[in-house]
Write a protein that holds these residues in place. Sequence first.
Motif, PDB file in Angstrom:
ATOM      1  N   PHE A  47       0.811  -1.225   0.000  1.00  0.00           N
ATOM      2  CA  PHE A  47       0.000   0.000   0.000  1.00  0.00           C
ATOM      3  C   PHE A  47       0.846   1.278   0.000  1.00  0.00           C
ATOM      4  O   PHE A  47       0.358   2.363   0.315  1.00  0.00           O
ATOM      5  N   LYS A 100      -4.799   4.931   1.043  1.00  0.00           N
ATOM      6  CA  LYS A 100      -4.706   3.497   1.290  1.00  0.00           C
ATOM      7  C   LYS A 100      -4.479   3.128   2.759  1.00  0.00           C
ATOM      8  O   LYS A 100      -4.357   1.956   3.093  1.00  0.00           O
ATOM      9  N   GLN A 127      -7.195   0.810   4.118  1.00  0.00           N
ATOM     10  CA  GLN A 127      -7.080  -0.516   3.494  1.00  0.00           C
ATOM     11  C   GLN A 127      -5.914  -1.298   4.089  1.00  0.00           C
ATOM     12  O   GLN A 127      -6.023  -2.505   4.337  1.00  0.00           O
TER      13      GLN A 127
END
Length: 358
Positions: free
Chosen positions: A308, A333, A336
């Motif tokens: 990421f 990100k 995530q």
Amino acid sequence: MITVKAPGKLYIAGEYAVVEPGYPAIVVSLDQFVTVSINRAHDHGTINSKQYEQMPVIWQRKGNQLIIDNRDNPFEYILSSIKYTEIYALEKNRQLELFDVNVNSQLDATDGRKYGLGSSAAVTVATVTALARFYELDLKKEEIFKLAAISHFMVQNNGSFGDIAASVYGGWIAYQSPDRQWLTQQLNTTSLTNVIQQTWPKLKIESLTCPPELSLLIGWSGSPASTPVLVDKIAAKRTQQKASYQTFLQASRNCLQKMIQGFKQKQVALILQQININRHLLHQLAKFSGVSIETQRLTKLCEIAQHFGAAAKSSGAGGGDCGIALIENKSQKQQQLLQEWQKNNIQPLNFNVYESTN
């Protein structure tokens, strides 16, 4: 009642090398605390902590002898802090008194497992600071650091005191450890007051400012590790692997000097690059020493973070405990990344950098 809190810490880079005098590391304070309260007592004094009641006793075999290893036992650090702060108090002509000590820690998981946030250093700093106030010693931060470092040193003599510095000064710190041989010699030959007043060779503590574009993410592997034991293992190998160890030290110094420059000049790309280089250096150290620094779960933590766009590595001695990732704030990100950690049994720790206000 006197109540003092001291923050935990995480190493960002420079692990293992920082144990050698004059080799730099970067360490950061976190907003998770050990709180120590002191009450004047009358018939007898007590030391109480609900977190530390169930501490396991760790022991090893040396030949036919059973050897107790108390270096992960917080009570040893509390007792050492009391001992040396009171020696200092006596040298300042204070009269010793009875007191109750109450300790409360946020630095461990609810089931008692250690995160690896420097609980022994934080409890040492908090105890020294509270007792210094109790005896009205009026200590500056540098004096608290030195008194706490000595107290810690007398329990665990192979540490760098970087976690002590983080607990005393707060925020992001560039740190170099002092010459412990010199310290041992001074403690054996002169008064505690004199040792604390002297300039300690090689010691360097410098506050840093993290570029605002960077976020620090912390993941816990769920597996506690013993820093003193891991440092012992590396120390045992450094005499057998002198050339490799010296190469590691020089490369670590070069990496950390560049990373510190990155902090000072707000060069985000340079910081992230050197985090990745430092991880690689720790891999090399693990390879020639045979010591497991980056466990499988810590490797997974780093691989996910890199996927990421973050730079990541193990934090501290490794062997478990935490890993860290630095990622740019503008990245979409982050969430995530944290979700992917959770899917892989890595617990994100929602802790923030603690900046000292005094």
